[in-house]
Structure formats: C-alpha cells, structure tokens
Design a protein around this motif. Structure first.
Motif, mmCIF file in Angstrom:
data_model
loop_
_atom_site.group_PDB
_atom_site.id
_atom_site.type_symbol
_atom_site.label_atom_id
_atom_site.label_comp_id
_atom_site.label_asym_id
_atom_site.label_seq_id
_atom_site.Cartn_x
_atom_site.Cartn_y
_atom_site.Cartn_z
ATOM 1 N N GLU A 192 -8.180 11.860 -11.054
ATOM 2 C CA GLU A 192 -8.031 12.308 -12.446
ATOM 3 C C GLU A 192 -6.644 12.884 -12.695
ATOM 4 O O GLU A 192 -6.097 12.753 -13.796
ATOM 5 C CB GLU A 192 -9.107 13.334 -12.776
ATOM 6 N N TYR A 193 -6.064 13.520 -11.670
ATOM 7 C CA TYR A 193 -4.713 14.055 -11.820
ATOM 8 C C TYR A 193 -3.670 12.938 -11.803
ATOM 9 O O TYR A 193 -2.770 12.907 -12.647
ATOM 10 C CB TYR A 193 -4.403 15.048 -10.711
ATOM 11 N N ALA A 194 -3.787 12.019 -10.862
ATOM 12 C CA ALA A 194 -2.742 11.013 -10.655
ATOM 13 C C ALA A 194 -2.799 9.874 -11.662
ATOM 14 O O ALA A 194 -1.758 9.308 -12.010
ATOM 15 C CB ALA A 194 -2.850 10.441 -9.242
ATOM 16 N N PHE A 195 -4.001 9.535 -12.134
ATOM 17 C CA PHE A 195 -4.167 8.345 -12.978
ATOM 18 C C PHE A 195 -4.939 8.679 -14.262
ATOM 19 O O PHE A 195 -5.978 8.080 -14.538
ATOM 20 C CB PHE A 195 -4.914 7.251 -12.207
ATOM 21 N N TRP A 236 0.869 -1.194 0.000
ATOM 22 C CA TRP A 236 0.000 0.000 0.000
ATOM 23 C C TRP A 236 0.901 1.237 0.000
ATOM 24 O O TRP A 236 1.443 1.612 1.018
ATOM 25 C CB TRP A 236 -0.897 -0.052 1.229
ATOM 26 N N HIS A 237 1.039 1.840 -1.181
ATOM 27 C CA HIS A 237 1.880 3.036 -1.310
ATOM 28 C C HIS A 237 0.993 4.274 -1.300
ATOM 29 O O HIS A 237 0.018 4.374 -2.046
ATOM 30 C CB HIS A 237 2.681 2.996 -2.603
ATOM 31 N N ASN A 238 1.354 5.234 -0.453
ATOM 32 C CA ASN A 238 0.603 6.490 -0.327
ATOM 33 C C ASN A 238 1.434 7.625 -0.903
ATOM 34 O O ASN A 238 2.603 7.786 -0.549
ATOM 35 C CB ASN A 238 0.285 6.742 1.143
ATOM 36 N N ALA A 239 0.840 8.418 -1.786
ATOM 37 C CA ALA A 239 1.633 9.393 -2.533
ATOM 38 C C ALA A 239 0.967 10.749 -2.611
ATOM 39 O O ALA A 239 -0.270 10.859 -2.683
ATOM 40 C CB ALA A 239 1.892 8.881 -3.953
ATOM 41 N N ASN A 240 1.807 11.786 -2.592
ATOM 42 C CA ASN A 240 1.409 13.155 -2.923
ATOM 43 C C ASN A 240 2.204 13.675 -4.121
ATOM 44 O O ASN A 240 2.052 14.828 -4.511
ATOM 45 C CB ASN A 240 1.625 14.077 -1.719
ATOM 46 N N SER A 241 3.092 12.841 -4.634
ATOM 47 C CA SER A 241 3.831 13.107 -5.865
ATOM 48 C C SER A 241 4.488 11.802 -6.280
ATOM 49 O O SER A 241 4.469 10.816 -5.528
ATOM 50 C CB SER A 241 4.903 14.185 -5.659
ATOM 51 N N TYR A 242 5.060 11.773 -7.488
ATOM 52 C CA TYR A 242 5.822 10.612 -7.943
ATOM 53 C C TYR A 242 7.294 10.974 -8.110
ATOM 54 O O TYR A 242 7.977 10.516 -9.020
ATOM 55 C CB TYR A 242 5.266 10.082 -9.265
ATOM 56 N N TRP A 243 7.783 11.794 -7.211
ATOM 57 C CA TRP A 243 9.199 12.148 -7.228
ATOM 58 C C TRP A 243 10.057 10.913 -6.970
ATOM 59 O O TRP A 243 11.125 10.746 -7.536
ATOM 60 C CB TRP A 243 9.453 13.218 -6.171
ATOM 61 N N TRP A 255 4.194 14.234 -13.461
ATOM 62 C CA TRP A 255 3.523 14.237 -14.768
ATOM 63 C C TRP A 255 4.118 13.168 -15.686
ATOM 64 O O TRP A 255 3.392 12.442 -16.368
ATOM 65 C CB TRP A 255 3.656 15.629 -15.393
ATOM 66 N N VAL A 256 5.429 13.034 -15.673
ATOM 67 C CA VAL A 256 6.110 12.069 -16.542
ATOM 68 C C VAL A 256 5.834 10.634 -16.116
ATOM 69 O O VAL A 256 5.656 9.745 -16.962
ATOM 70 C CB VAL A 256 7.632 12.338 -16.553
ATOM 71 N N LEU A 257 5.778 10.379 -14.814
ATOM 72 C CA LEU A 257 5.744 9.011 -14.297
ATOM 73 C C LEU A 257 4.344 8.471 -14.030
ATOM 74 O O LEU A 257 4.190 7.332 -13.585
ATOM 75 C CB LEU A 257 6.561 8.939 -13.007
ATOM 76 N N ARG A 258 3.303 9.254 -14.291
ATOM 77 C CA ARG A 258 1.956 8.816 -13.939
ATOM 78 C C ARG A 258 1.566 7.490 -14.607
ATOM 79 O O ARG A 258 1.038 6.590 -13.955
ATOM 80 C CB ARG A 258 0.931 9.904 -14.280
ATOM 81 N N LYS A 259 1.843 7.350 -15.895
ATOM 82 C CA LYS A 259 1.488 6.107 -16.583
ATOM 83 C C LYS A 259 2.317 4.938 -16.076
ATOM 84 O O LYS A 259 1.811 3.823 -15.885
ATOM 85 C CB LYS A 259 1.686 6.268 -18.098
ATOM 86 N N HIS A 260 3.599 5.186 -15.814
ATOM 87 C CA HIS A 260 4.482 4.127 -15.323
ATOM 88 C C HIS A 260 4.002 3.609 -13.968
ATOM 89 O O HIS A 260 3.953 2.397 -13.741
ATOM 90 C CB HIS A 260 5.911 4.664 -15.219
ATOM 91 N N VAL A 261 3.630 4.508 -13.079
ATOM 92 C CA VAL A 261 3.142 4.104 -11.760
ATOM 93 C C VAL A 261 1.849 3.305 -11.882
ATOM 94 O O VAL A 261 1.660 2.283 -11.210
ATOM 95 C CB VAL A 261 2.941 5.337 -10.860
#
Length: 397
Positions: free
Chosen positions: A186-189, A121-128, A164-170
């Motif tokens: 909608e922003y993250a996925f 269970w990963h919790n995120a506020n960014s994909y840095w 923005w770059v990593l959203r699809k990868h995640v």
C-alpha cells in the motif's frame, strides 16, 4: 536520471577465490558463460548483510534448479547463493565510485544483453535510484518486477521524498508489483494492484535444537542466563537502544538476564555507550553479523523486536518458528503473528518492555501451523517462479 549504487560484503574464504575470478571478468562473462536455464536479472540488492539481501538469496537458492540468476553489484556477495552453479554476479562499478562508468556499463548490460533475460527482478526499500528499472523498460525485458520490502522508505528526508514522488512512475515502468506485506504494498504502489510474496525460509532449519542451545550458550558465556535475543541491523529504525534502556529494570527481576543483539550497523557505538552509561555492559552481548542465526535462536528464552517500522519483520517469524515467545513493536505488521505467544507494545517505555519480557519464557509457547506455513520457501518460491514465467500464480494462500 536516478543512479543506483549497489554493493555487498566480501565472501567467505571458502568461495572467495572462485568468486573473485568470476567477478573480475564482470560484464564479459555474460557472453562467455552459457546456461540452458532461463535467466533472471536481479538488481537493488544493497551493500549490507541485512534482511532484503537474505530474503533474495533464499529465493535464488530455492529456484536455482529452474532459473539462472545474474545479480548486478559493485562487489562480491557474502551469501553463496548469488554465485553458486549457473548464478553470476555482474560487476558494475558503484555510482559513488565511478558514476560515468556505472551508467555506461549498465546501459551496455541492458541494451546489449537485455534480450537474454526472461525477467528483471528489482528489489527496493526506496525509490531513490531507479535507473535499472528505467533501463529494463527501455530494453523491453518482458517481465519487469518491482518487489518492495519496507512499509516506508529507508533513509533520510530526501529518499522519502523521492520515493513518494516516483511511486507512480515505478509502477508504470513495471508490469509486476510485489510486496512483502500488505502495508509495504500500500505504501509503495498506492492505487495499483499488487501481490504479496511472503519473506519465506526453510522452516525445518529454524526448529529448536537442544544441541544448538547448549553449544551457543557455551560459546557466548550464557550457560545459566535468562537470554533476551534480537536479530537485526543495529540502527535507529530497529530501535535496539530501547532494549538497552530496559536492561536496568530487567535485571531487578532477572539478575541473570543477558541481552544478545545479533547484527551490525551504524548504531553499534551508541548502543555500547548507552550500556556503559547505564552500568549494564556486562549484561550485553553484541555478536556482530552471523550466518548461523537459526542456531543462535535456540539459545534465547524470549525474542524482542522493537522496530519503529518494518516491511514485515521476518526475524520475528523465524523466532516463532524456533519456539520463541516474542515481544514486538506495535508498528510491525500483524502478518508476523504465527503463534499464540506474541505481545505487541509501543516502541517506547523501557519499563513496560522490561516487565513484559520478564513475564515470558518458552514453556507457554504455542505455534499455529496454518499460519507459519505461509512462510515456507518451498511454497512461496513456486509463486515467484510463476511470475518469472509471466504467469499469475495459481496457488492459494
């Protein structure tokens, strides 16, 4: 490879001895402590005593009778839920402290013990930083949840760009996508199916209590004041500076007005300096971080929430559960509305905020039970538990 830096504040004295001993054992305690409950591995819970940390701790507390939770961190947690009972904090050095040891121990955890977990269970506020998500996929943990808690990416331009770059990868690495609101999902996925898990809490704990009102007002010197309250990290995103700038106008209409800001953060000095420059420092109270937010809310007369953006804005929902009328930024998702006593304003124009705040009080408050019940932790935790089992929730909204 993007490296996750995880950490938290020190725990209260009552649990510090126990937690420190367990924490120093670190990754070895995975092999030495056993539980009959299925285990969930948790990551992405940051260093602050903030909204995401609180939401995750509440879900862990609600589900600890069914699951045991291991949370990756470089320091112990302040919230007791992370280490109570069979729950454990897995001590892995932060990347900023020791990047080589950080990734070495993460790999040892996932490759050596990944099969012991029913879910990640990963919790995120960014994909840095997405190293733990990548390792969970490589370790083939069967349920890999990415749970996004913000309608944008917290941090500077680099974090926003990487997200923005990593959203699809995640999304490809995860097989369950969760968000705290429609806007956050909608922003993250983008282009992916996701479900909403509401930032839930124990509704009964946040009901108005006259005894709490009297005791908190006595503690903070607010006995006969008109109290405008706010709960949130002191930061530019939460925009508390707008409330300080509205104080001179508020005092014209309400000479006994007091602004109470609950929380800590990087904007503290700026807020204090602004109050001094406007001559309103005697009308401002900074409480710092508090564990008794439910009690503090009873001392307020109106709640102000001027955020520039939010994933949801749980503090505003909690305020309404306490019977507080709310003046909220129009950049906050409308899902926070659970009463007839909410007004949305642009997050600027101090005079407009001052006029609106002065027009509210508790006497006109009207809660909508059908809406507030969406945030009941007893209901929402069951939905999350279904995901840990690998099942889609069968509970209607």
């Amino acid at each position: 490879l993007f490296i996750t830096f995880l950490g938290v504040f020190s725990v209260p004295d009552a649990i510090s001895v126990r937690n420190s001993l367990l924490f120093k054992i670190g990754i070895l305690m995975i092999s030495t402590m056993k539980s009959n409950k299925p285990r969930v591995l948790v990551s992405g819970v940051g260093t602050r005593f903030g909204g995401t940390e609180t939401v995750v701790s509440r879900y862990i507390g609600a589900l600890s009778d069914k699951y045991a939770f291991d949370t990756i961190s470089s320091r112990p947690y302040q919230q007791v839920e992370y280490s109570m009972g069979d729950n454990r904090v897995i001590n892995i050095p932060g990347w900023k402290d020791n990047p080589i040891e950080h990734i070495t121990q993460l790999r040892r955890l996932f490759y050596g013990h990944g099969t012991e977990y029913c879910a990640f269970w990963h919790n995120a506020n960014s994909y840095w930083n997405i190293d733990s998500i990548e390792l969970a996929a490589k370790a083939n943990i069967p349920v890999r949840i990415c749970h996004y808690h913000c309608s944008q990416a917290l941090g500077g331009p680099a974090k926003r760009f990487s997200t923005w770059v990593l959203r699809k990868h995640v999304a490809d690495l995860s097989n369950v996508l969760l968000a705290c609101s429609q806007e956050a999902g909608e922003y993250a996925f983008p282009g992916h199916t996701f479900d909403i898990i509401n930032n839930a809490f124990d509704l009964s704990l946040f009901s108005y209590q006259e005894t709490n009102r009297l005791s908190v007002r006595a503690e903070l010197g607010l006995r006969d004041s008109f109290v405008i309250g706010h709960v949130g990290r002191l930061s530019s995103v939460k925009n508390q500076i707008l409330l300080v700038r509205s104080l001179p106008e508020i005092i014209k209409f309400r000479p006994n007005a007091m602004l109470v800001l609950v929380g800590e953060g990087p904007s503290k000095e700026l807020i204090m300096e602004e109050a001094r420059s406007l001559g309103v420092e005697s009308h401002l109270v900074l409480t710092g971080p508090r564990m008794d937010v439910a009690s503090l809310l009873s001392a307020f007369d109106v709640f102000a929430f001027p955020s520039v953006f939010e994933g949801l804005g749980l503090a505003a929902v909690e305020a309404q559960a306490n019977g507080l009328p709310c003046v909220i930024s129009d950049q906050v998702p409308r899902a926070v509305v659970v009463s007839d006593s909410v007004c949305f304003l642009p997050p600027e124009n101090p005079c407009l905020w001052a006029d609106t705040l002065c027009a509210f009080d508790r006497s006109s408050f009207c809660l909508k039970p059908n809406l507030i019940n969406r945030f009941d932790i007893n209901k929402e935790s069951l939905k999350l538990a279904e995901y840990f089992k690998g099942s889609k929730p069968r509970f209607g909204d």
